[in-house]
Design a protein around this motif. Sequence first.
Motif, PDB file in Angstrom:
ATOM      1  N   GLY A   1       0.789  -1.224   0.000  1.00 11.32           N
ATOM      2  CA  GLY A   1       0.000   0.000   0.000  1.00 11.32           C
ATOM      3  C   GLY A   1       0.820   1.272   0.000  1.00 11.32           C
ATOM      4  O   GLY A   1       0.258   2.367   0.014  1.00 11.32           O
ATOM      5  N   THR A   2       2.156   1.124  -0.021  1.00  5.15           N
ATOM      6  CA  THR A   2       3.054   2.287  -0.011  1.00  5.15           C
ATOM      7  C   THR A   2       3.718   2.430  -1.369  1.00  5.15           C
ATOM      8  O   THR A   2       4.140   1.448  -1.964  1.00  5.15           O
ATOM      9  N   THR A   3       3.795   3.638  -1.862  1.00  6.12           N
ATOM     10  CA  THR A   3       4.485   3.907  -3.119  1.00  6.12           C
ATOM     11  C   THR A   3       5.837   4.547  -2.834  1.00  6.12           C
ATOM     12  O   THR A   3       6.052   5.116  -1.761  1.00  6.12           O
ATOM     13  N   VAL A   4       6.734   4.455  -3.793  1.00  6.48           N
ATOM     14  CA  VAL A   4       8.078   4.998  -3.618  1.00  6.48           C
ATOM     15  C   VAL A   4       8.040   6.487  -3.955  1.00  6.48           C
ATOM     16  O   VAL A   4       8.235   6.906  -5.092  1.00  6.48           O
ATOM     17  N   THR A   5       7.787   7.284  -2.955  1.00  6.56           N
ATOM     18  CA  THR A   5       7.826   8.735  -3.095  1.00  6.56           C
ATOM     19  C   THR A   5       9.214   9.244  -2.717  1.00  6.56           C
ATOM     20  O   THR A   5      10.079   8.482  -2.286  1.00  6.56           O
ATOM     21  N   ALA A   6       9.420  10.526  -2.867  1.00  5.24           N
ATOM     22  CA  ALA A   6      10.712  11.126  -2.513  1.00  5.24           C
ATOM     23  C   ALA A   6      11.005  10.933  -1.031  1.00  5.24           C
ATOM     24  O   ALA A   6      12.144  10.660  -0.633  1.00  5.24           O
ATOM     25  N   LYS A   7       9.971  11.056  -0.193  1.00  3.39           N
ATOM     26  CA  LYS A   7      10.167  10.901   1.249  1.00  3.39           C
ATOM     27  C   LYS A   7      10.545   9.457   1.596  1.00  3.39           C
ATOM     28  O   LYS A   7      11.440   9.217   2.409  1.00  3.39           O
ATOM     29  N   VAL A   8       9.862   8.484   0.974  1.00  6.06           N
ATOM     30  CA  VAL A   8      10.170   7.069   1.224  1.00  6.06           C
ATOM     31  C   VAL A   8      11.574   6.741   0.724  1.00  6.06           C
ATOM     32  O   VAL A   8      12.348   6.066   1.411  1.00  6.06           O
ATOM     33  N   TYR A   9      11.909   7.239  -0.466  1.00  5.12           N
ATOM     34  CA  TYR A   9      13.232   6.947  -1.036  1.00  5.12           C
ATOM     35  C   TYR A   9      14.341   7.580  -0.208  1.00  5.12           C
ATOM     36  O   TYR A   9      15.437   7.016  -0.073  1.00  5.12           O
ATOM     37  N   LEU A  10      14.067   8.740   0.376  1.00  5.01           N
ATOM     38  CA  LEU A  10      15.055   9.396   1.235  1.00  5.01           C
ATOM     39  C   LEU A  10      15.375   8.521   2.444  1.00  5.01           C
ATOM     40  O   LEU A  10      16.548   8.368   2.823  1.00  5.01           O
ATOM     41  N   GLU A  11      14.346   7.943   3.073  1.00  6.76           N
ATOM     42  CA  GLU A  11      14.577   7.065   4.220  1.00  6.76           C
ATOM     43  C   GLU A  11      15.345   5.813   3.810  1.00  6.76           C
ATOM     44  O   GLU A  11      16.182   5.306   4.562  1.00  6.76           O
ATOM     45  N   VAL A  12      15.078   5.316   2.609  1.00  5.57           N
ATOM     46  CA  VAL A  12      15.808   4.144   2.105  1.00  5.57           C
ATOM     47  C   VAL A  12      17.286   4.485   1.933  1.00  5.57           C
ATOM     48  O   VAL A  12      18.169   3.695   2.288  1.00  5.57           O
ATOM     49  N   LEU A  13      17.580   5.672   1.413  1.00  6.77           N
ATOM     50  CA  LEU A  13      18.975   6.077   1.223  1.00  6.77           C
ATOM     51  C   LEU A  13      19.698   6.224   2.561  1.00  6.77           C
ATOM     52  O   LEU A  13      20.893   5.902   2.669  1.00  6.77           O
ATOM     53  N   LYS A  14      18.988   6.701   3.571  1.00  4.72           N
ATOM     54  CA  LYS A  14      19.612   6.823   4.893  1.00  4.72           C
ATOM     55  C   LYS A  14      19.989   5.441   5.437  1.00  4.72           C
ATOM     56  O   LYS A  14      21.075   5.264   6.005  1.00  4.72           O
ATOM     57  N   ARG A  15      19.075   4.479   5.273  1.00  2.00           N
ATOM     58  CA  ARG A  15      19.397   3.127   5.714  1.00  2.00           C
ATOM     59  C   ARG A  15      20.504   2.516   4.857  1.00  2.00           C
ATOM     60  O   ARG A  15      21.330   1.731   5.359  1.00  2.00           O
ATOM     61  N   LEU A  16      20.557   2.886   3.577  1.00  2.00           N
ATOM     62  CA  LEU A  16      21.632   2.405   2.707  1.00  2.00           C
ATOM     63  C   LEU A  16      22.982   2.920   3.190  1.00  2.00           C
ATOM     64  O   LEU A  16      23.972   2.167   3.222  1.00  2.00           O
ATOM     65  N   LYS A  17      23.045   4.177   3.586  1.00  2.00           N
ATOM     66  CA  LYS A  17      24.302   4.755   4.083  1.00  2.00           C
ATOM     67  C   LYS A  17      24.783   4.011   5.331  1.00  2.00           C
ATOM     68  O   LYS A  17      25.974   3.699   5.463  1.00  2.00           O
TER      69      LYS A  17
END
Length: 294
Positions: A216-232
Motif C-alpha cells: 500500500g506504499t508507493t516509492v515517493t521522494a520521502k520514502v526513497y530518502l529514508e531508504v537512502l539513509k538506511r543504505l548509508k
Amino acid sequence: MEGSIEQRYAIKFCVRLGKNATETYSMLREAFKDDCISRSQSGRWYKAFSVGRTKVVDEQRSGRPTTARTDANVERVQKLLDIDRRLGIRQIADTLDISTFAVHGIITQDLAMRMVCAKLVQKVLTQEQKDLRVLRCQELSELIESDPDLMNTVVTGDESWMFEYDPETKRQSSEWHNQTSPRQKKARMSKNRIKAMLIVFFNVRSVVHFEFIPEGTTVTAKVYLEVLKRLKRRVARVRPDIKDNLRLHHDNAPSHTAFLVTDYLARCQTPVVPHIFLIDKEFSFKFLNMYQIS
C-alpha cells in the motif's frame, strides 16, 4: 514448338488425303513416337483443317499479356511501396489492377524485398539522447582512466515489482520421520498472486542492501530518502572501505531526482554517477536467485 508445327503440317496433309482423325493420329504416333502430340490436340487441329483452316501457326490472342511483370509495373509497385511500406500484396494488386501472383513476383524477385517485422527495443532514442549517452560514456571512460578503482565505489539500485515465491526446495523441506508418521506434503514452487515492491542496491561485488516496500506504499521522494539513509548505514557496516567515497547510481525517476533526495545527497557529499542506461528490471531477480535472498 518446331516439332508441333511439323505435326500440324502432317495433320493438314492427312486431311487433304481424306484420312479420318483416328487414322491421322495413328500415323502421327508411328512417325513421331514419344514426341507425338496428344490425341485431343491432334483432333482439334484435324477439325480445324477440315473446316477450311490453312494456317498452322497460332493466331494472335487478345487479352492481358502472359505476364504482368513488366518494367512499367515494377516501377508502379516501387512508387506505391515508397509511399506506404505496410501495404499488403492484395492491396497493391487491387490498387494497380495486377494479379496477386504478379505483385508477389515483382516484390520478391524484381525488387528483392521482403516483409520484415519491426524490432522491439527497450526505448527509441532521439539523436539528442544518443549524443548525450555518448558524452556520458566518454566522461565515465575518462574518470575510470584517472581512477581505476572508480567502479568499486559505485553502488547502483532500482525498484521493481516482484511476485512472491516459496523459496524452500524439496530437499530443504526434508524432516526426520518414523515409519508410522505421515509423509509431509509440499506443493511445487509456483508464482503467488501477491506482488511486492523491492528496492535493491548492489556494487561490483554483491548485493549491498535490499528491502521490501510495505504493501500500500508507493516509492515517493520521502520514502526513497529514508531508504537512502538506511543504505548509508548499511554501507558503513558491510562496505567500510567505500563509505567515505561512495558514489550512487540510479535512474531519473521523479522520486530519485526530487529536491529532498538531491539536497540530502549534497549534504552527505555523495556524488551521483550520470545515468546512461536504464537498469534492467530483471536484474533484481537475478541477484535474488544468485544469493538466495528471501
